[in-house]
Design an enzyme around this catalytic site. Structure first.
Site, PDB file in Angstrom:
ATOM      1  N   ARG A 233       0.845  -1.197   0.000  1.00 35.06           N
ATOM      2  CA  ARG A 233       0.000   0.000   0.000  1.00 35.06           C
ATOM      3  C   ARG A 233       0.880   1.246   0.000  1.00 35.06           C
ATOM      4  NH1 ARG A 233      -4.957   1.395   4.152  1.00 35.06           N
ATOM      5  NH2 ARG A 233      -3.375   1.043   5.769  1.00 35.06           N
TER       6      ARG A 233
ATOM      7  N   ASP B 106      -4.512   2.880  14.225  1.00 39.24           N
ATOM      8  CA  ASP B 106      -3.655   3.489  13.213  1.00 39.24           C
ATOM      9  C   ASP B 106      -4.210   4.871  12.908  1.00 39.24           C
ATOM     10  OD1 ASP B 106      -5.813   3.142  11.504  1.00 39.24           O
ATOM     11  OD2 ASP B 106      -4.799   1.726  10.169  1.00 39.24           O
TER      12      ASP B 106
END
Length: 526
Positions: free
Chosen positions: A163, A445
Site C-alpha cells: 500500500r 492506526d
C-alpha cells in the site's frame, strides 16, 4: 559521495550506503518521469476534492452518478486474476519495519498488505528502510536479531501486496523541478523499479492496495500510472494488479466505476471501515442532523455500514472481482484470559459475518488472529479459494441506505474521554516514529485516530453532541479533559511525544476550521 540524479531531481535527506541501493539514478528517473507526467492531474483532482467538500458543507447529498449510468448498466468484468490472488481468505496488514514484515510473511495468512500509509509513520528512515526490507524479503534474505531473538522467513510465506501513500500525501524530502513529489508515486515507483521483475519471476506480483480514493477519476489516474510504468519497465500491460480500499463515503457511490477504470489491473475492492467512518464524519461535519454515537457503538451492523458492506460485495462479484472485508481492531490480550476471550469472540463474529455474507476474505492486524479468522472462512468456503460465484441479486442499496447514519446515541463521557485518550496516545507514538499502536487492547492506526479527532470536533459543533447525562460537549469540556487523559497516558510508561500530541489534539479538535487530514500538519514535524 554525491550522486548525480539528473536535472531537476533533488533529495533533501541523508542517503546512507544502504539507502543509495534504493535511491539509484535509474529508479529516481522513473519517479521523476511519473511525477512530470501526472502531477498536474493529481493537483486537479485534489482541487476537485476541495470543491466537492464545499458543496457537501453547503448541504448537497452524494448520489450515484448520472453520467456513468452506462457503466453500471453495462456487461463487463475485470480482467482475470493471477493464481496468487485467487485465495485471500485472511490478509494481515502492518507497517514496513523488519520484524513486522517477517512476522506477517510467516503468519499463515494467505496475503500480507505491507503498509507505507496509515499504519506507518512516514519518516524518511521508515520509508526507505521499508523499501530495503521488502526487497530483501522478496529475495528471501531478510533476517533480524532483536532482543536476543532471531527472525527469518519461512519457506512458505504470504502473498505480498503493497500500500503506497494516498493521493493527498507528499514526500517532502524529494523535489522534482522544485516541487514535492507525490508520496504514493514515490513509494510505488521505487518498489516497482527494484522488485517487479523479481516478483514476476517468483510468480506473485507486483500487487498493490490503493487507499483514500474519492472518485473513479482518481482510479483512472492510478491506472494511467500503471500503464506508463509497465511501458517504462518493459512489462506486459495488466501485469500490475491493485485492490482499491473503499474508505470514503463518496467513493461508495462510484464502486463500479472505480472497478471499471482499473479493470485491466483490478484485484477487487476492500471495505476499509475505519477510514470510511472518518470520511462520513468529515463529509457531513456541518450537517446539523448528522451526529454519530460513541465510536464503540458504530459497528458493521449499523445501517449505513451494513448497506456499504453489502453493496461492495455485490458490486465486486457482479464484475468478477474479489471482495475483501475490513479490519476488526481487536487484538489478542495476553495477560487477561477473560478479556481475551471477549476479544476473540468479537474477531470470530466479525469474520463469520463477512464469510457468511459472501466476502472472499478479511483483514487482521495481528498474527495471533490468523488461525481463528481462517477457521471462519474455511467453515463457509470449504476447499474453495473464494466466493466469486456468490452473487447478491437480493441486495438493492439506495443512496438513502448509504446515508442512513445510525446510531446517534449514546454519546458518553467515557466515549469522549476514550477519543481524547486514543487521539493523544496515537499522535504521540506517531510523532516518535510508530504508526501502528496497541491502545486499550485495540490496534490503532491513523484511521482510528482520525475518528477520535473528528468526532470530538463534530460533537462540539453539533446540536446533537450531547452526553447521555444531558451535558453539551463543548471545547471547554474537552480542554479540561485533555490534561487528565494526558496524565493517564504518561502514567502508563508508554513511548511517545505526548505533550506535543496533546497540544495538537486540543488545537485540531477545538479550532474553528476542520483540518482535512490529521497527518498533513504532523508530517511537517517529523
Amino acid at each position: 559521495m554525491t550522486t548525480n540524479y539528473g536535472t531537476g531531481i533533488q533529495i533533501n535527506a541523508p542517503i546512507s550506503p544502504d539507502f543509495a541501493t534504493i535511491l539509484t539514478p535509474e529508479a529516481m528517473a522513473l519517479v521523476a518521469k511519473l511525477h512530470r507526467a501526472f502531477e498536474p492531474r493529481r493537483q486537479q483532482l485534489l482541487a476537485a476534492r476541495v470543491e466537492r467538500a464545499k458543496r457537501l458543507d453547503a448541504g448537497e447529498r452524494p448520489d450515484f452518478l448520472a453520467e456513468t449510468k452506462h457503466i453500471r448498466d453495462g456487461e463487463w468484468k475485470v480482467a482475470p486474476l493471477p493464481k496468487a490472488l485467487e485465495c485471500r481468505r485472511v490478509e494481515i496488514t502492518g507497517p514496513v519495519d523488519a520484524k513486522m514484515v517477517i512476522n506477517a510473511f510467516n503468519s499463515g495468512a494467505d496475503s500480507y498488505m505491507t503498509d507505507f500509509e496509515d499504519s506507518n509513520s512516514p519518516s524518511w528512515d521508515n520509508q526507505i528502510q521499508g523499501q530495503i526490507n521488502l526487497g530483501r524479503a522478496i529475495r528471501r534474505t531478510l533476517t533480524l536479531e532483536q532482543n536476543g531473538k532471531s527472525y527469518k522467513l519461512n519457506d512458505k510465506v504470504a502473498t505480498l501486496q503493497v500500500r503506497p501513500r494516498g493521493w493527498h500525501l507528499d514526500e517532502k524530502h524529494v523535489l522534482i523541478d522544485g516541487q514535492r513529489v507525490h508520496g504514493g508515486i514515490f513509494d510505488f515507483a521505487l518498489f516497482m523499479f527494484h522488485n517487479a521483475k523479481e516478483q514476476i519471476a517468483r510468480g506473485a506480483g507486483p500487487f498493490f492496495y490503493l487507499p483514500k480514493m474519492e472518485s473513479h477519476l482518481e482510479a483512472r489516474l492510478w491506472n494511467d500510472v500503471f500503464v506508463m510504468t509497465q511501458n517504462e519497465l518493459g512489462l506486459p500491460q495488466g501485469t500490475i494488479k491493485a485492490t482499491v480500499l473503499i474508505e470514503t463515503i463518496v467513493a461508495a457511490f462510484e464502486m463500479e466505476e472505480i472497478l471499471y477504470e482499473l479493470r485491466e489491473h483490478s484485484a477487487g475492492l476492500n471495505a476499509g471501515r475505519w477510514d470510511y467512518i472518518f470520511s462520513c464524519i468529515k463529509k457531513f461535519k456541518l450537517d446539523r442532523n448528522f451526529c454519530l454515537a460513541d465510536r464503540a457503538q458504530v459497528k458493521m451492523t449499523a445501517p449505513f455500514m451494513r448497506a456499504y458492506a453489502l453493496l461492495l460485495l455485490k458490486t465486486c462479484h457482479k464484475r468478477g472481482a474479489p471482495a475483501i472485508g475490513g479490519m476488526s481492531a481487536l487484538i489478542p490480550i495476553k495477560n487477561d484470559p477473560e478479556k481475551n476471550a471477549v476479544a476473540m469472540a468479537g474477531i470470530i463474529a466479525d469474520k463469520k459475518r463477512d464469510a457468511t455474507d459472501g466476502y472472499d476474505g478479511g483483514w487482521v492486524a495481528h498474527p495471533g488472529l490468523v488461525e481463528a479468522s481462517m477457521k471462519e472462512f474455511v467453515a463457509v468456503l470449504g476447499d474453495a479459494p473464494n466466493q466469486w460465484s456468490k452473487q447478491k441479486p437480493e441486495v438493492n442499496v439506495s443512496a438513502a441506505d448509504l446515508l442512513n447514519f445510525q446510531p446517534e446515541t449514546p454519546i458518553t463521557e467515557a466515549g469522549l474521554r476514550m477519543n481524547i485518550n486514543v487521539g493523544i496516545h496515537y499522535l504521540g507514538a506517531w510523532l516518535a516514529g510508530n504508526g501502528c499502536v496497541p491502545i486499550h487492547n485495540l490496534m490503532e492506526d491513523a484511521a482510528t485516530a482520525e475518528i477520535s479527532r473528528s468526532q470530538v470536533w463534530q460533537w462540539i459543533r453539533s446540536p446533537k453532541g450531547v452526553l447521555d447525562d444531558g451535558r453539551k460537549v463543548t471545547a471547554e469540556m474537552v480542554r479540561a479533559m485533555v490534561p487528565e487523559e494526558l496524565a493517564k497516558i504518561k502514567a502508563g510508561g508508554f513511548d511517545g511525544k505526548f505533550d506535543r500530541a496533546a497540544a495538537i489534539f486540543t488545537q485540531m479538535s477545538t479550532q474553528e476550521a476542520f483540518a482535512e487530514f490529521l497527518t498533513l500538519p504532523l508530517y511537517e514535524e517529523i
